[in-house]
Design an enzyme around this catalytic site. Structure first.
Site, PDB file in Angstrom:
ATOM      1  N   SER A 113       7.678   1.270  -7.569  1.00 30.81           N
ATOM      2  CA  SER A 113       6.790   1.975  -6.631  1.00 30.81           C
ATOM      3  C   SER A 113       6.603   3.434  -7.022  1.00 30.81           C
ATOM      4  O   SER A 113       7.491   4.052  -7.635  1.00 30.81           O
ATOM      5  CB  SER A 113       7.430   1.906  -5.239  1.00 30.81           C
ATOM      6  N   ALA A 114       5.476   4.001  -6.575  1.00 26.03           N
ATOM      7  CA  ALA A 114       5.253   5.448  -6.707  1.00 26.03           C
ATOM      8  C   ALA A 114       6.332   6.246  -5.979  1.00 26.03           C
ATOM      9  O   ALA A 114       6.509   7.438  -6.255  1.00 26.03           O
ATOM     10  CB  ALA A 114       3.877   5.796  -6.142  1.00 26.03           C
ATOM     11  N   TYR A 144      14.238   4.115  -0.006  1.00 28.26           N
ATOM     12  CA  TYR A 144      13.438   3.046  -0.625  1.00 28.26           C
ATOM     13  C   TYR A 144      13.156   3.403  -2.085  1.00 28.26           C
ATOM     14  O   TYR A 144      13.290   2.568  -2.991  1.00 28.26           O
ATOM     15  CB  TYR A 144      12.152   2.884   0.176  1.00 28.26           C
ATOM     16  N   LYS A 148      14.422   1.623  -5.599  1.00 26.29           N
ATOM     17  CA  LYS A 148      13.474   1.183  -6.625  1.00 26.29           C
ATOM     18  C   LYS A 148      13.881   1.741  -7.995  1.00 26.29           C
ATOM     19  O   LYS A 148      13.764   1.057  -9.016  1.00 26.29           O
ATOM     20  CB  LYS A 148      12.055   1.646  -6.277  1.00 26.29           C
ATOM     21  N   ASN A 173       0.378   2.438  -3.472  1.00 24.66           N
ATOM     22  CA  ASN A 173      -0.397   2.145  -2.251  1.00 24.66           C
ATOM     23  C   ASN A 173      -1.454   1.061  -2.446  1.00 24.66           C
ATOM     24  O   ASN A 173      -2.651   1.336  -2.523  1.00 24.66           O
ATOM     25  CB  ASN A 173      -1.087   3.418  -1.749  1.00 24.66           C
ATOM     26  N   LYS A 195      -7.158   0.939  13.724  1.00 21.65           N
ATOM     27  CA  LYS A 195      -7.436   1.921  14.784  1.00 21.65           C
ATOM     28  C   LYS A 195      -8.940   2.145  14.927  1.00 21.65           C
ATOM     29  O   LYS A 195      -9.463   2.235  16.038  1.00 21.65           O
ATOM     30  CB  LYS A 195      -6.731   3.249  14.473  1.00 21.65           C
TER      31      LYS A 195
HETATM   32  P1  NAD Z   1       5.339  -7.581   1.498  1.00 25.80           P
HETATM   33  O1  NAD Z   1       6.319  -7.066   2.491  1.00 25.80           O
HETATM   34  O2  NAD Z   1       4.045  -8.129   1.993  1.00 25.80           O
HETATM   35  O3  NAD Z   1       6.016  -8.684   0.578  1.00 25.80           O
HETATM   36  C1  NAD Z   1       7.401  -8.695   0.308  1.00 25.80           C
HETATM   37  C2  NAD Z   1       7.907 -10.088   0.597  1.00 25.80           C
HETATM   38  O4  NAD Z   1       9.310 -10.143   0.305  1.00 25.80           O
HETATM   39  C3  NAD Z   1       7.741 -10.504   2.080  1.00 25.80           C
HETATM   40  O5  NAD Z   1       6.946 -11.661   2.205  1.00 25.80           O
HETATM   41  C4  NAD Z   1       9.174 -10.754   2.529  1.00 25.80           C
HETATM   42  O6  NAD Z   1       9.304 -11.826   3.449  1.00 25.80           O
HETATM   43  C5  NAD Z   1       9.873 -11.043   1.222  1.00 25.80           C
HETATM   44  N1  NAD Z   1      11.313 -10.847   1.351  1.00 25.80           N
HETATM   45  C6  NAD Z   1      11.947  -9.793   1.920  1.00 25.80           C
HETATM   46  N2  NAD Z   1      13.259  -9.987   1.938  1.00 25.80           N
HETATM   47  C7  NAD Z   1      13.463 -11.202   1.359  1.00 25.80           C
HETATM   48  C8  NAD Z   1      14.628 -11.972   1.107  1.00 25.80           C
HETATM   49  N3  NAD Z   1      15.841 -11.506   1.449  1.00 25.80           N
HETATM   50  N4  NAD Z   1      14.502 -13.166   0.502  1.00 25.80           N
HETATM   51  C9  NAD Z   1      13.257 -13.657   0.169  1.00 25.80           C
HETATM   52  N5  NAD Z   1      12.122 -12.962   0.407  1.00 25.80           N
HETATM   53  C10 NAD Z   1      12.230 -11.759   0.990  1.00 25.80           C
HETATM   54  O7  NAD Z   1       5.099  -6.404   0.467  1.00 25.80           O
HETATM   55  P2  NAD Z   1       3.980  -6.239  -0.674  1.00 25.80           P
HETATM   56  O8  NAD Z   1       3.088  -5.148  -0.246  1.00 25.80           O
HETATM   57  O9  NAD Z   1       3.432  -7.562  -1.043  1.00 25.80           O
HETATM   58  O10 NAD Z   1       4.888  -5.689  -1.861  1.00 25.80           O
HETATM   59  C11 NAD Z   1       5.376  -6.513  -2.901  1.00 25.80           C
HETATM   60  C12 NAD Z   1       6.284  -5.687  -3.803  1.00 25.80           C
HETATM   61  O11 NAD Z   1       5.552  -4.567  -4.330  1.00 25.80           O
HETATM   62  C13 NAD Z   1       7.516  -5.123  -3.103  1.00 25.80           C
HETATM   63  O12 NAD Z   1       8.590  -5.129  -4.009  1.00 25.80           O
HETATM   64  C14 NAD Z   1       7.102  -3.693  -2.824  1.00 25.80           C
HETATM   65  O13 NAD Z   1       8.231  -2.847  -2.715  1.00 25.80           O
HETATM   66  C15 NAD Z   1       6.262  -3.371  -4.035  1.00 25.80           C
HETATM   67  N6  NAD Z   1       5.302  -2.277  -3.789  1.00 25.80           N
HETATM   68  C16 NAD Z   1       4.273  -2.477  -2.930  1.00 25.80           C
HETATM   69  C17 NAD Z   1       3.379  -1.444  -2.682  1.00 25.80           C
HETATM   70  C18 NAD Z   1       2.229  -1.602  -1.746  1.00 25.80           C
HETATM   71  O14 NAD Z   1       1.465  -0.653  -1.587  1.00 25.80           O
HETATM   72  N7  NAD Z   1       2.026  -2.740  -1.102  1.00 25.80           N
HETATM   73  C19 NAD Z   1       3.562  -0.197  -3.322  1.00 25.80           C
HETATM   74  C20 NAD Z   1       4.635  -0.037  -4.170  1.00 25.80           C
HETATM   75  C21 NAD Z   1       5.498  -1.088  -4.428  1.00 25.80           C
END
Ligand code: NAD
Length: 323
Positions: A113-114, A144, A148, A173, A195
């Site tokens: 992540s950023a 967080y 990461k 994001n 919103k």
């Molecule tokens: P999300 O929360 O929609 O998806 C994460 C999934 O992980 C969820 O469905 C959750 O149920 C699952 N999970 C959590 N704990 C778990 C466990 N113990 N066992 C099995 N599954 C589990 O998030 P996202 O936006 O799809 O993000 C996906 C990845 O990308 C994450 O690692 C997140 O940190 C990273 N990320 C996302 C963004 C963003 O903007 N969405 C930005 C930076 C990094």
């Protein structure tokens, strides 16, 4: 696909299926907005090492590790969930890597992540520095982000010591349809779309902080494209996968109101805001992969607003809607 019930994971499964791959999805939950496209879906907890091993029962060509205890600013930056965020995601990462190492999985992707970038490079809202090399000396502004950063190092160490081909993206994001849009874990584009969709024409929406904090937002389709290009390249990363189009949060709200065709007043209230400035720097990824996202924010925002408005309208039409 670990995290196949999540926003990015569910979209990634859809793309891999469209390309003809056999996919096993793994997550605590099914995708909330449409049935999974995966061939198999194992519902369970990757904090449990035995479960992680049981779902890694063969030498998969590719493993994508996206499962994380995750949310927007209202979840990540209040401090209330820090211990869970660090513990849960660290356990998931360790167990997934361990299971992949035992099975001899060749190639593994990790979604960083950023939030790994140091806060001192994100104090100036107009000139943040998020080039990949600026991450050390480390000083992320959230636990967080620290987790990461630890996980990046954990993946890289497994690559060095156990011969795994590791690929790491730092997502900035990501937003789009079929992402979390309510409930406290939603991120700012989804929260603002909701919103604005719920506001009367001429009404007000609340914005956390002074609205002058800057961000860049990447539409889901380009996130998937960048992820697959990186996974199929011979480069490990970490690489930024984000947009370079920077916007203030007030600017994001104004763009959303224009898409909705509404006149909206912004009411600034106290709330968790994170760093002052953040924008992807795509110099390295462009030079290395010959690719970088280019879609204007407004296009993705229009698609996202349309989807969230549908959810809002459907909820309001439901017999359980508040009077
Ligand atoms: P999300 O929360 O929609 O998806 C994460 C999934 O992980 C969820 O469905 C959750 O149920 C699952 N999970 C959590 N704990 C778990 C466990 N113990 N066992 C099995 N599954 C589990 O998030 P996202 O936006 O799809 O993000 C996906 C990845 O990308 C994450 O690692 C997140 O940190 C990273 N990320 C996302 C963004 C963003 O903007 N969405 C930005 C930076 C990094």
């Amino acid at each position: 696909m670990c995290g196949a019930g999540g926003f990015i994971g569910a979209h990634l499964v859809g793309r891999l299926k469209a390309e003809g791959f056999w996919v096993r999805g793994v997550d605590l939950r099914q995708p909330p907005f449409r049935p999974t496209a995966a061939d198999e879906f194992a519902q369970g907890d990757l904090r449990d090492a035995a479960f992680a091993r049981s779902v890694t029962d063969r030498r998969f060509d590719e493993v994508y590790q996206l499962a994380a205890d995750m949310g927007g600013a209202g979840f990540l930056f209040t401090g209330e969930h820090d211990a869970d965020i660090m513990r849960n995601s660290a356990l998931i990462n360790i167990h997934v890597l361990d299971a992949c190492r035992r099975r001899g999985v060749g190639r593994i992707f990790y979604s960083s992540s950023a939030c790994v970038y140091p806060q001192h490079n994100q104090r100036d809202a107009q000139h943040p520095d998020l080039a990949e090399g600026s991450v050390y000396p480390a000083d992320p502004d959230s636990e967080y982000g620290w987790e990461k950063l630890f996980a990046e190092r954990l993946f890289l160490a497994h690559g060095r010591n156990h011969g795994m081909a590791v690929r790491i993206a730092r997502y900035h994001n990501i937003f789009g349809p079929e992402g979390t849009w309510t409930g406290g874990r939603e991120k700012s584009p989804a929260a603002i779309c909701r919103k604005v969709a719920m506001a009367e024409d001429g009404g007000a929406v609340e914005i956390w902080g002074d609205g002058q904090q800057t961000r860049s937002f990447l539409y889901i389709d380009e996130c998937i494209e960048g992820t697959l290009r990186l996974m199929r390249s011979r480069h490990t990363g970490p690489f930024n996968v984000g947009s370079e189009e920077m916007v203030t949060i007030d600017g994001l709200a104004a763009m959303t109101a224009a898409i909705a065709g509404k006149t909206i007043r912004l009411r600034h209230v106290a709330g968790p805001v994170g760093v002052h400035g953040r924008r992807s720097d795509n110099t390295l990824v462009r030079a290395t992969l010959g690719w970088a996202p280019e879609r204007p924010l407004r296009e993705g925002l229009a698609a996202t607003f349309a989807w969230i408005k549908e959810q809002v309208d459907r909820d309001l039409a439901s017999p359980h809607a508040p009077a």
